[in-house]
Motif scaffolding. Structure first.
Motif, PDB file in Angstrom:
ATOM      1  N   ILE A  64       0.836  -1.207   0.000  1.00  0.00           N
ATOM      2  CA  ILE A  64       0.000   0.000   0.000  1.00  0.00           C
ATOM      3  C   ILE A  64       0.866   1.250   0.000  1.00  0.00           C
ATOM      4  N   GLU A  65       1.945   1.221   0.778  1.00  0.00           N
ATOM      5  CA  GLU A  65       2.778   2.408   0.957  1.00  0.00           C
ATOM      6  C   GLU A  65       3.815   2.620  -0.148  1.00  0.00           C
ATOM      7  N   ASP A  66       4.209   1.557  -0.858  1.00  0.00           N
ATOM      8  CA  ASP A  66       5.329   1.656  -1.787  1.00  0.00           C
ATOM      9  C   ASP A  66       4.873   1.437  -3.235  1.00  0.00           C
ATOM     10  N   ASN A  67       4.701   2.544  -3.956  1.00  0.00           N
ATOM     11  CA  ASN A  67       4.234   2.494  -5.344  1.00  0.00           C
ATOM     12  C   ASN A  67       5.240   1.779  -6.249  1.00  0.00           C
ATOM     13  N   SER A  68       6.532   2.015  -6.051  1.00  0.00           N
ATOM     14  CA  SER A  68       7.547   1.378  -6.899  1.00  0.00           C
ATOM     15  C   SER A  68       7.580  -0.137  -6.659  1.00  0.00           C
ATOM     16  N   LEU A  69       7.328  -0.570  -5.438  1.00  0.00           N
ATOM     17  CA  LEU A  69       7.269  -1.999  -5.138  1.00  0.00           C
ATOM     18  C   LEU A  69       6.099  -2.649  -5.878  1.00  0.00           C
ATOM     19  N   ARG A  70       4.951  -1.971  -5.896  1.00  0.00           N
ATOM     20  CA  ARG A  70       3.787  -2.498  -6.630  1.00  0.00           C
ATOM     21  C   ARG A  70       4.095  -2.644  -8.108  1.00  0.00           C
ATOM     22  N   LYS A  71       4.740  -1.618  -8.690  1.00  0.00           N
ATOM     23  CA  LYS A  71       5.086  -1.677 -10.110  1.00  0.00           C
ATOM     24  C   LYS A  71       6.107  -2.782 -10.387  1.00  0.00           C
ATOM     25  N   SER A  72       7.074  -2.911  -9.490  1.00  0.00           N
ATOM     26  CA  SER A  72       8.083  -3.962  -9.639  1.00  0.00           C
ATOM     27  C   SER A  72       7.436  -5.347  -9.578  1.00  0.00           C
ATOM     28  N   PHE A  73       6.530  -5.549  -8.620  1.00  0.00           N
ATOM     29  CA  PHE A  73       5.823  -6.828  -8.504  1.00  0.00           C
ATOM     30  C   PHE A  73       5.024  -7.111  -9.773  1.00  0.00           C
ATOM     31  N   ALA A  74       4.377  -6.088 -10.305  1.00  0.00           N
ATOM     32  CA  ALA A  74       3.571  -6.270 -11.519  1.00  0.00           C
ATOM     33  C   ALA A  74       4.458  -6.717 -12.680  1.00  0.00           C
ATOM     34  N   THR A  75       5.593  -6.061 -12.848  1.00  0.00           N
ATOM     35  CA  THR A  75       6.513  -6.406 -13.937  1.00  0.00           C
ATOM     36  C   THR A  75       7.035  -7.828 -13.790  1.00  0.00           C
ATOM     37  N   HIS A  76       7.535  -8.152 -12.607  1.00  0.00           N
ATOM     38  CA  HIS A  76       8.085  -9.493 -12.368  1.00  0.00           C
ATOM     39  C   HIS A  76       7.001 -10.565 -12.426  1.00  0.00           C
ATOM     40  N   SER A  77       5.801 -10.241 -11.988  1.00  0.00           N
ATOM     41  CA  SER A  77       4.707 -11.216 -12.030  1.00  0.00           C
ATOM     42  C   SER A  77       4.374 -11.601 -13.463  1.00  0.00           C
ATOM     43  N   LEU A  78       4.332 -10.612 -14.351  1.00  0.00           N
ATOM     44  CA  LEU A  78       4.039 -10.903 -15.752  1.00  0.00           C
ATOM     45  C   LEU A  78       5.138 -11.758 -16.384  1.00  0.00           C
ATOM     46  N   LYS A  79       6.393 -11.424 -16.088  1.00  0.00           N
ATOM     47  CA  LYS A  79       7.506 -12.226 -16.610  1.00  0.00           C
ATOM     48  C   LYS A  79       7.459 -13.646 -16.053  1.00  0.00           C
ATOM     49  N   HIS A  80       7.184 -13.755 -14.766  1.00  0.00           N
ATOM     50  CA  HIS A  80       7.127 -15.059 -14.104  1.00  0.00           C
ATOM     51  C   HIS A  80       5.968 -15.895 -14.665  1.00  0.00           C
ATOM     52  N   ALA A  81       4.843 -15.265 -14.935  1.00  0.00           N
ATOM     53  CA  ALA A  81       3.663 -15.967 -15.445  1.00  0.00           C
ATOM     54  C   ALA A  81       3.889 -16.509 -16.851  1.00  0.00           C
ATOM     55  N   ASP A  82       4.778 -15.888 -17.624  1.00  0.00           N
ATOM     56  CA  ASP A  82       5.071 -16.378 -18.975  1.00  0.00           C
ATOM     57  C   ASP A  82       5.612 -17.805 -18.962  1.00  0.00           C
ATOM     58  N   GLY A  83       6.194 -18.209 -17.842  1.00  0.00           N
ATOM     59  CA  GLY A  83       6.741 -19.563 -17.739  1.00  0.00           C
ATOM     60  C   GLY A  83       5.701 -20.636 -17.504  1.00  0.00           C
ATOM     61  N   PHE A  84       4.473 -20.255 -17.213  1.00  0.00           N
ATOM     62  CA  PHE A  84       3.427 -21.226 -16.927  1.00  0.00           C
ATOM     63  C   PHE A  84       2.582 -21.466 -18.177  1.00  0.00           C
ATOM     64  N   THR A  85       3.076 -22.348 -19.023  1.00  0.00           N
ATOM     65  CA  THR A  85       2.372 -22.659 -20.268  1.00  0.00           C
ATOM     66  C   THR A  85       1.628 -23.982 -20.108  1.00  0.00           C
ATOM     67  N   TRP A  86       0.720 -24.252 -21.026  1.00  0.00           N
ATOM     68  CA  TRP A  86      -0.001 -25.537 -20.990  1.00  0.00           C
ATOM     69  C   TRP A  86       0.964 -26.701 -21.156  1.00  0.00           C
ATOM     70  N   ASN A  87       1.932 -26.563 -22.043  1.00  0.00           N
ATOM     71  CA  ASN A  87       2.889 -27.655 -22.258  1.00  0.00           C
ATOM     72  C   ASN A  87       3.725 -27.918 -21.013  1.00  0.00           C
TER      73      ASN A  87
END
Length: 118
Positions: free
Chosen positions: A28-51
């Motif tokens: 809630i307090e750290d805007n840059s942390l939220r943005k960092s989590f969003a960026t890393h979450s999207l990159k991390h999620a790319d690894g979860f494919t159906w295959n």
């Protein structure tokens, strides 16, 4: 879950309510942390494919069957793959869409149990 969250990069793993409250306060307090989590979450999620998920499920199934055989108590029934892997991926997507992940996991575990003679 540890398989899904990269602790400190794409989210926080907490063990109790006080940890959860502390982690939520940081977000809630750290805007840059939220943005960092969003960026890393999207990159991390790319690894979860159906295959990849199908491969992981196959590995877990094979490991469970090997452990059951090694114990000497149970012997696996002969299992035949009747259809090609894309069919099973399509079927898994249909089950998830209609009934959700829990049903897919329960059905998969039932399939494993039916392959082991008690």
């Amino acid at each position: 879950h540890r398989e899904v969250v990269d602790n400190g990069r794409s989210g926080f793993l907490v063990s109790d309510p006080s940890d959860w409250l502390e982690s939520l306060s940081k977000l809630i307090e750290d805007n840059s942390l939220r943005k960092s989590f969003a960026t890393h979450s999207l990159k991390h999620a790319d690894g979860f494919t159906w295959n990849r998920n199908a491969s992981c499920l196959m590995s877990v199934t094979q490991k469970a069957l090997k452990e059951a055989c090694a114990s000497g108590k149970r012997q696996p029934k002969a299992a035949r793959i009747r259809k090609l892997p894309p069919y099973y991926i399509w079927k898994a997507r249909e089950i998830i869409r209609k009934y959700g992940w829990i049903v897919l996991v329960k059905e998969s575990m039932g399939w494993i149990r039916r392959r082991i003679i008690r």
